[in-house]
Design a protein around this motif. Structure first.
Motif, PDB file in Angstrom:
ATOM      1  N   LEU A  25       0.862  -1.191   0.000  1.00 50.97           N
ATOM      2  CA  LEU A  25       0.000   0.000   0.000  1.00 50.97           C
ATOM      3  C   LEU A  25       0.895   1.235   0.000  1.00 50.97           C
ATOM      4  N   TYR A  26       0.460   2.259  -0.707  1.00 46.49           N
ATOM      5  CA  TYR A  26       1.254   3.471  -0.881  1.00 46.49           C
ATOM      6  C   TYR A  26       0.397   4.697  -0.621  1.00 46.49           C
ATOM      7  N   LEU A  27       1.075   5.795  -0.326  1.00 44.25           N
ATOM      8  CA  LEU A  27       0.399   7.077  -0.187  1.00 44.25           C
ATOM      9  C   LEU A  27       0.976   8.049  -1.205  1.00 44.25           C
ATOM     10  N   GLY A  28       0.099   8.843  -1.787  1.00 42.01           N
ATOM     11  CA  GLY A  28       0.550   9.858  -2.733  1.00 42.01           C
ATOM     12  C   GLY A  28      -0.624  10.747  -3.062  1.00 42.01           C
ATOM     13  N   ASP A  29      -0.434  11.654  -4.005  1.00 40.75           N
ATOM     14  CA  ASP A  29      -1.537  12.503  -4.444  1.00 40.75           C
ATOM     15  C   ASP A  29      -2.298  13.094  -3.273  1.00 40.75           C
ATOM     16  N   ASN A  30      -1.601  13.778  -2.379  1.00 38.31           N
ATOM     17  CA  ASN A  30      -2.248  14.437  -1.236  1.00 38.31           C
ATOM     18  C   ASN A  30      -2.982  13.467  -0.327  1.00 38.31           C
ATOM     19  N   GLY A  31      -2.360  12.360  -0.034  1.00 41.35           N
ATOM     20  CA  GLY A  31      -2.922  11.454   0.948  1.00 41.35           C
ATOM     21  C   GLY A  31      -3.767  10.340   0.389  1.00 41.35           C
ATOM     22  N   ARG A  32      -3.893  10.274  -0.906  1.00 44.64           N
ATOM     23  CA  ARG A  32      -4.629   9.156  -1.492  1.00 44.64           C
ATOM     24  C   ARG A  32      -3.888   7.870  -1.146  1.00 44.64           C
ATOM     25  N   CYS A  33      -4.645   6.842  -0.771  1.00 42.54           N
ATOM     26  CA  CYS A  33      -4.048   5.548  -0.480  1.00 42.54           C
ATOM     27  C   CYS A  33      -4.347   4.611  -1.634  1.00 42.54           C
ATOM     28  N   PHE A  34      -3.338   3.969  -2.128  1.00 43.76           N
ATOM     29  CA  PHE A  34      -3.548   3.039  -3.244  1.00 43.76           C
ATOM     30  C   PHE A  34      -2.558   1.898  -3.128  1.00 43.76           C
ATOM     31  N   CYS A  35      -2.893   0.787  -3.742  1.00 40.84           N
ATOM     32  CA  CYS A  35      -1.965  -0.336  -3.743  1.00 40.84           C
ATOM     33  C   CYS A  35      -1.023  -0.196  -4.928  1.00 40.84           C
ATOM     34  N   ALA A  41      -2.416   2.485  -8.832  1.00 42.43           N
ATOM     35  CA  ALA A  41      -1.434   3.539  -8.564  1.00 42.43           C
ATOM     36  C   ALA A  41      -1.465   4.597  -9.658  1.00 42.43           C
ATOM     37  N   GLY A  42      -1.831   4.194 -10.844  1.00 51.84           N
ATOM     38  CA  GLY A  42      -1.726   5.086 -11.986  1.00 51.84           C
ATOM     39  C   GLY A  42      -0.355   4.916 -12.612  1.00 51.84           C
ATOM     40  N   ALA A  43      -0.292   5.086 -13.894  1.00 53.55           N
ATOM     41  CA  ALA A  43       0.945   4.780 -14.609  1.00 53.55           C
ATOM     42  C   ALA A  43       2.111   5.625 -14.123  1.00 53.55           C
ATOM     43  N   THR A  44       1.859   6.886 -13.837  1.00 55.53           N
ATOM     44  CA  THR A  44       2.965   7.759 -13.427  1.00 55.53           C
ATOM     45  C   THR A  44       3.592   7.268 -12.134  1.00 55.53           C
ATOM     46  N   ALA A  45       2.749   7.014 -11.145  1.00 54.02           N
ATOM     47  CA  ALA A  45       3.269   6.541  -9.866  1.00 54.02           C
ATOM     48  C   ALA A  45       3.881   5.155 -10.016  1.00 54.02           C
ATOM     49  N   TYR A  46       3.241   4.324 -10.791  1.00 54.38           N
ATOM     50  CA  TYR A  46       3.703   2.950 -10.922  1.00 54.38           C
ATOM     51  C   TYR A  46       5.096   2.890 -11.538  1.00 54.38           C
ATOM     52  N   TYR A  47       5.305   3.633 -12.582  1.00 50.85           N
ATOM     53  CA  TYR A  47       6.583   3.532 -13.286  1.00 50.85           C
ATOM     54  C   TYR A  47       7.655   4.459 -12.740  1.00 50.85           C
ATOM     55  N   SER A  48       7.262   5.586 -12.161  1.00 49.36           N
ATOM     56  CA  SER A  48       8.285   6.538 -11.738  1.00 49.36           C
ATOM     57  C   SER A  48       8.461   6.587 -10.225  1.00 49.36           C
ATOM     58  N   GLY A  49       7.457   6.104  -9.475  1.00 43.18           N
ATOM     59  CA  GLY A  49       7.518   6.233  -8.028  1.00 43.18           C
ATOM     60  C   GLY A  49       7.170   7.632  -7.549  1.00 43.18           C
ATOM     61  N   HIS A  50       6.707   8.483  -8.464  1.00 51.29           N
ATOM     62  CA  HIS A  50       6.289   9.837  -8.115  1.00 51.29           C
ATOM     63  C   HIS A  50       4.877  10.042  -8.635  1.00 51.29           C
ATOM     64  N   ASP A  51       4.084  10.810  -7.891  1.00 53.66           N
ATOM     65  CA  ASP A  51       2.724  11.041  -8.352  1.00 53.66           C
ATOM     66  C   ASP A  51       2.695  12.171  -9.383  1.00 53.66           C
ATOM     67  N   LEU A  52       1.513  12.507  -9.830  1.00 55.76           N
ATOM     68  CA  LEU A  52       1.396  13.468 -10.924  1.00 55.76           C
ATOM     69  C   LEU A  52       1.919  14.850 -10.548  1.00 55.76           C
ATOM     70  N   SER A  53       1.892  15.163  -9.266  1.00 56.57           N
ATOM     71  CA  SER A  53       2.408  16.467  -8.846  1.00 56.57           C
ATOM     72  C   SER A  53       3.921  16.436  -8.666  1.00 56.57           C
ATOM     73  N   GLY A  54       4.534  15.272  -8.894  1.00 56.52           N
ATOM     74  CA  GLY A  54       5.982  15.168  -8.804  1.00 56.52           C
ATOM     75  C   GLY A  54       6.473  14.767  -7.431  1.00 56.52           C
ATOM     76  N   GLN A  55       5.552  14.568  -6.494  1.00 54.87           N
ATOM     77  CA  GLN A  55       5.955  14.164  -5.156  1.00 54.87           C
ATOM     78  C   GLN A  55       6.245  12.675  -5.127  1.00 54.87           C
ATOM     79  N   LYS A  56       7.202  12.316  -4.303  1.00 58.39           N
ATOM     80  CA  LYS A  56       7.537  10.913  -4.196  1.00 58.39           C
ATOM     81  C   LYS A  56       6.413  10.169  -3.499  1.00 58.39           C
ATOM     82  N   VAL A  57       6.083   9.024  -4.052  1.00 59.46           N
ATOM     83  CA  VAL A  57       5.073   8.176  -3.439  1.00 59.46           C
ATOM     84  C   VAL A  57       5.658   7.552  -2.184  1.00 59.46           C
ATOM     85  N   GLU A  58       4.878   7.545  -1.097  1.00 58.34           N
ATOM     86  CA  GLU A  58       5.340   6.959   0.165  1.00 58.34           C
ATOM     87  C   GLU A  58       4.974   5.491   0.216  1.00 58.34           C
ATOM     88  N   GLY A  59       5.947   4.647   0.514  1.00 59.63           N
ATOM     89  CA  GLY A  59       5.609   3.245   0.673  1.00 59.63           C
ATOM     90  C   GLY A  59       6.624   2.321   0.010  1.00 59.63           C
TER      91      GLY A  59
END
Ligand SMILES: [Zn+2]
Length: 88
Positions: A25-35, A41-59
């Motif tokens: 489970l991961y956190l990103g996109d202003n606190g959204r929780c996703f697996c 996660a969405g392609a951006t987070a899945y492949y880059s480890g960063h969400d659409l705003s460029g913040q690093k995904v936690e987890g």
């Protein structure tokens, strides 16, 4: 030259895998929780480890992290897309 795979080289960032763990489970996109599944996660987070705003995904969140957050929010922490809960 043989046609064996060339070693995977990192294009940017640290040498560890940048793909998310589908079981985590991961956190990103202003606190959204996703697996860590690509769909959730969405392609951006899945492949880059960063969400659409460029913040690093936690987890991936550890069982301790999940337990702590569940205490704080008062209900089980689950993926907002598929509803999968954390491992424990
Ligand atoms: Zn999910």
């Amino acid at each position: 030259m043989d046609d064996r795979k060339v070693p995977h080289t990192t294009l940017r960032g640290p040498a560890r895998s940048t793909m998310l763990d589908p079981a985590g489970l991961y956190l990103g996109d202003n606190g959204r929780c996703f697996c860590g599944q690509a769909y959730c996660a969405g392609a951006t987070a899945y492949y880059s480890g960063h969400d659409l705003s460029g913040q690093k995904v936690e987890g991936p969140l550890s069982p301790e992290d999940i337990a702590f957050m569940e205490q704080a929010i008062g209900h089980p922490l689950t993926c907002e897309t598929c509803g999968k809960g954390g491992q424990r």
